[in-house]
Design a protein around this motif. Structure first.
Motif, PDB file in Angstrom:
ATOM      1  N   LEU A 450      46.941  -2.886  24.234  1.00  0.00           N
ATOM      2  CA  LEU A 450      47.836  -4.079  24.391  1.00  0.00           C
ATOM      3  C   LEU A 450      46.852  -5.316  24.966  1.00  0.00           C
ATOM      4  O   LEU A 450      46.093  -5.117  25.735  1.00  0.00           O
ATOM      5  CB  LEU A 450      48.685  -3.901  25.446  1.00  0.00           C
ATOM      6  CG  LEU A 450      49.980  -2.982  25.006  1.00  0.00           C
ATOM      7  CD1 LEU A 450      50.803  -2.834  26.265  1.00  0.00           C
ATOM      8  CD2 LEU A 450      50.473  -3.243  23.769  1.00  0.00           C
ATOM      9  N   CYS A 451      46.959  -6.545  24.176  1.00  0.00           N
ATOM     10  CA  CYS A 451      46.071  -7.688  24.377  1.00  0.00           C
ATOM     11  C   CYS A 451      47.049  -8.715  24.863  1.00  0.00           C
ATOM     12  O   CYS A 451      48.185  -8.605  24.052  1.00  0.00           O
ATOM     13  CB  CYS A 451      45.200  -8.051  23.279  1.00  0.00           C
ATOM     14  SG  CYS A 451      45.878  -8.619  21.867  1.00  0.00           S
ATOM     15  N   ARG A 452      46.776  -9.504  25.693  1.00  0.00           N
ATOM     16  CA  ARG A 452      47.756 -10.721  25.898  1.00  0.00           C
ATOM     17  C   ARG A 452      47.714 -11.829  24.893  1.00  0.00           C
ATOM     18  O   ARG A 452      46.281 -11.958  24.219  1.00  0.00           O
ATOM     19  CB  ARG A 452      47.325 -11.217  27.253  1.00  0.00           C
ATOM     20  CG  ARG A 452      47.567 -10.346  28.539  1.00  0.00           C
ATOM     21  CD  ARG A 452      47.376 -11.040  29.728  1.00  0.00           C
ATOM     22  NE  ARG A 452      45.957 -11.093  30.017  1.00  0.00           N
ATOM     23  CZ  ARG A 452      45.069 -11.659  31.042  1.00  0.00           C
ATOM     24  NH1 ARG A 452      46.018 -12.336  31.994  1.00  0.00           N
ATOM     25  NH2 ARG A 452      43.878 -12.022  30.973  1.00  0.00           N
ATOM     26  N   LYS A 453      48.795 -12.434  24.741  1.00  0.00           N
ATOM     27  CA  LYS A 453      48.698 -13.505  23.788  1.00  0.00           C
ATOM     28  C   LYS A 453      48.611 -14.832  24.264  1.00  0.00           C
ATOM     29  O   LYS A 453      49.256 -15.162  25.328  1.00  0.00           O
ATOM     30  CB  LYS A 453      50.023 -13.329  22.898  1.00  0.00           C
ATOM     31  CG  LYS A 453      50.284 -12.213  21.955  1.00  0.00           C
ATOM     32  CD  LYS A 453      51.553 -12.105  20.985  1.00  0.00           C
ATOM     33  CE  LYS A 453      52.948 -12.371  21.819  1.00  0.00           C
ATOM     34  NZ  LYS A 453      53.902 -12.149  20.907  1.00  0.00           N
ATOM     35  N   ILE A 454      48.004 -15.748  23.545  1.00  0.00           N
ATOM     36  CA  ILE A 454      47.729 -17.103  23.951  1.00  0.00           C
ATOM     37  C   ILE A 454      49.268 -17.760  24.129  1.00  0.00           C
ATOM     38  O   ILE A 454      49.948 -17.671  23.277  1.00  0.00           O
ATOM     39  CB  ILE A 454      46.898 -17.909  23.103  1.00  0.00           C
ATOM     40  CG1 ILE A 454      45.562 -17.382  23.057  1.00  0.00           C
ATOM     41  CG2 ILE A 454      46.907 -19.178  23.478  1.00  0.00           C
ATOM     42  CD1 ILE A 454      44.602 -18.041  22.011  1.00  0.00           C
TER      43      ILE A 454
END
Length: 565
Positions: A450-454
């Protein structure tokens, strides 16, 4: 020391050049203000260097706020207005003596005011005004947050209903005097949900009690209630979770649910005894997020088509791999939600049951009484299932039964803790599953992070230096010519990120890959061939999301393995 003496010593000791001093004096005459203030503003002198200089000449100690533990119970002894007026914060308390970090410990008027306010003796020490103000801001922001919660708890019921079943004995523990506490706990739950938290941590330390939220995978301090509230908060959460409030020596697990508006939200509760008291972690499980579909989770069109093709098969095995907190359960539940129709018998065996889904038979394992994944899976197979979810394949017995179940007319889903999609194959082999059975049963293996969204509200373009990309071995052509990042705003609480998305690699087991598995080829060999056949690795999928402006390079480097470089 007079200003003239300070000026002379700064020049003699080489802290400031004579030319810089003259320019600062000229600026001081034009704009007003003090000499030292002007030297620092103009960049001729660093604040820490000046404090070190003054500390040595006056014999007053100098400290860095970051290097000391600030106790909230000490900080509140100085009223907020006085603390900001004199840039002062308490760093130590010994009996009736307070050690106070100040930007100007020579201010006798300030010291007298602090003595009167605290009714204690004051020992002043030097500290940078920027560090003092940052620490004060941090404390009073948290204190303000807590005071708002407590005020709301006193004034009215929260817009929240706890759905609970409390026995008569436990009901006796809730007294009329506890009503504000009950409302306060409810409001903390409501606040966490509004801030999109996935977990709430209630933590007790030697001299403080704090509450933290995990938002987009990162912990953030929320409030710091008075330490005396800890036992009552723990008891309240245990009552909600139907746990033993008298047992404080062993870990306990439970769950409860609340109704916020029209939405029901489940909480999974974990209680752990620690040296200073029990720590409670609540996992927030919002089942409404499961109905959005895989495309909303961040799967690319190509990867989504591969997964959809696999789950449309009548039997076989689908594995989701990745470390803890990589979204495996959310992906699996989203798939089950999609497949959940009246024509299918869907059954699960989990540890623990996370999301409760209407129309699916869900079972929780209890290893302490011998009810394991393997035992649960055997029982499920006698219940005429069409689709089976095994929470995790942990041992050789479960692996063997799962593989055979996938070969005998069942569509089986499960998870493994491996770093790559191909690694799932070798992990099953390590668990003594026969390679030819794995090759015949496995449809697809998905590795996920999981990566954080801008944050879209404060998104702005930034330049990525070419030397940074070349050092990472990257050659990128950004569609817009620029990368993006979040500046930080109220919507993202200053983080620059809002929400998360899946980064994935999908290994489809075709005839060639199946033959490689049967011949016991290494995971590296299988992955290499899959890439040659068009599979995008985790790193490549992450870079594509960065190039499209969905996330940042820093976030990509955080979630992907260094072995990619």
């Amino acid at each position: 020391m007079s200003e003239q003496e300070i000026k002379q010593l700064l020049i003699e000791e080489g802290w400031v050049s004579r030319e810089a001093m003259d320019r600062a004096c000229l600026a001081m005459q034009e704009r007003g203000g003090g000499l030292v203030e002007m030297l620092i503003q103009e960049g001729f002198l660093k604040e820490k260097d000046f404090i070190s200089f003054m500390s040595r000449h006056l014999g007053i100690p100098f400290i860095s706020i970051a290097s000391v533990h600030l106790d909230p119970d000490w900080i509140q002894l100085i009223p907020q207005k006085l603390a900001y007026r004199y840039d002062s914060i308490i760093v130590s308390k010994l009996g009736n003596i307070l050690t106070v970090a100040m930007s100007n410990p020579l201010n006798l008027e300030a010291i007298d005011d602090l003595k009167r306010a605290t009714k204690m003796q004051i020992i002043p020490v030097f500290a940078p005004v920027s560090e003092i103000r940052a620490a004060l801001d941090d404390y009073f922001e948290n204190a303000g947050h807590l005071s708002q919660i407590l005020e709301l708890a006193e004034e009215a019921d929260a817009d929240i209903k706890v759905i609970e079943e409390i026995s008569d004995a436990e009901a006796l523990e809730i007294k009329e005097t506890d009503v504000p506490l009950i409302k306060m706990v409810n409001l903390v739950l409501q606040d966490a949900i509004k801030q999109r938290a996935s977990d709430i941590h209630f933590e007790r330390y030697e001299e403080r009690f704090r509450v933290r939220y995990r938002i987009d995978g990162v912990l953030k301090e929320a409030v710091m209630p008075p330490i005396k509230m800890h036992p009552s908060v723990v008891a309240r959460l245990k009552i909600l979770s139907l746990l033993d409030i008298t047992e404080k020596r062993i870990p306990q697990d439970g769950r409860f649910k609340i109704k916020l508006g029209r939405k029901e939200i489940n909480f999974r509760v974990s209680v752990l005894p620690t040296y200073f008291g029990e720590k409670i972690v609540l996992r927030i499980l919002d089942a409404s997020s499961l109905g959005h579909g895989l495309e909303k989770l961040g799967f690319t069109k190509t990867n989504l088509e591969k997964v959809q093709d696999a789950i449309s098969k009548p039997y076989g095995m689908v594995l989701i791999t990745g470390p803890t907190g990589s979204g495996k359960s959310t992906t699996l539940y989203s798939i089950l939600n999609q497949l959940n129709t009246s024509e299918r018998n869907i059954m699960t065996v989990e540890d623990p049951v996370e999301y409760l889904i209407e129309g699916i038979t869900q079972t929780q394992v209890h290893p302490e009484i011998g009810f394991t994944f393997a035992g649960g899976l055997r029982s499920l197979l006698r219940q005429n299932p069409d689709i089976i979810l095994v929470g995790e394949i942990r041992d050789s017995e479960t692996a063997d039964i799962a593989v055979k179940a996938a070969l005998t007319g069942h569509l089986l889903f499960s998870t493994l803790h491996t770093n790559s999609a191909a690694g799932a194959v070798t992990r099953l082999v390590d668990m003594k599953a026969e390679p030819f059975l794995i090759g015949s049963s496995l449809l697809v293996s998905v590795a996920q992070r999981l990566c954080r969204k801008i944050c879209e509200n404060c998104r702005q373009s930034v330049e990525i230096p070419k030397e940074v990309l070349s050092r990472l071995g990257l050659v990128l052509t950004l569609p817009s010519g620029k990368a993006f990042q979040g500046k930080g705003c109220n919507q993202c609480h200053g983080s620059g990120y809002h929400g998360r998305m899946a980064v994935s690699e999908v290994l489809v087991v075709d005839d060639e890959i199946r033959e490689m598995i049967t011949r016991r080829k290494s995971s590296f060999g299988i992955e290499t061939r899959a890439v040659e056949k068009g599979m995008k690795t985790l790193f490549e999928d992450a870079i594509a999301k960065f190039s499209a402006g969905h996330t940042t390079l820093e976030e990509i480097l955080r979630i992907t393995s260094e072995e990619n470089f």
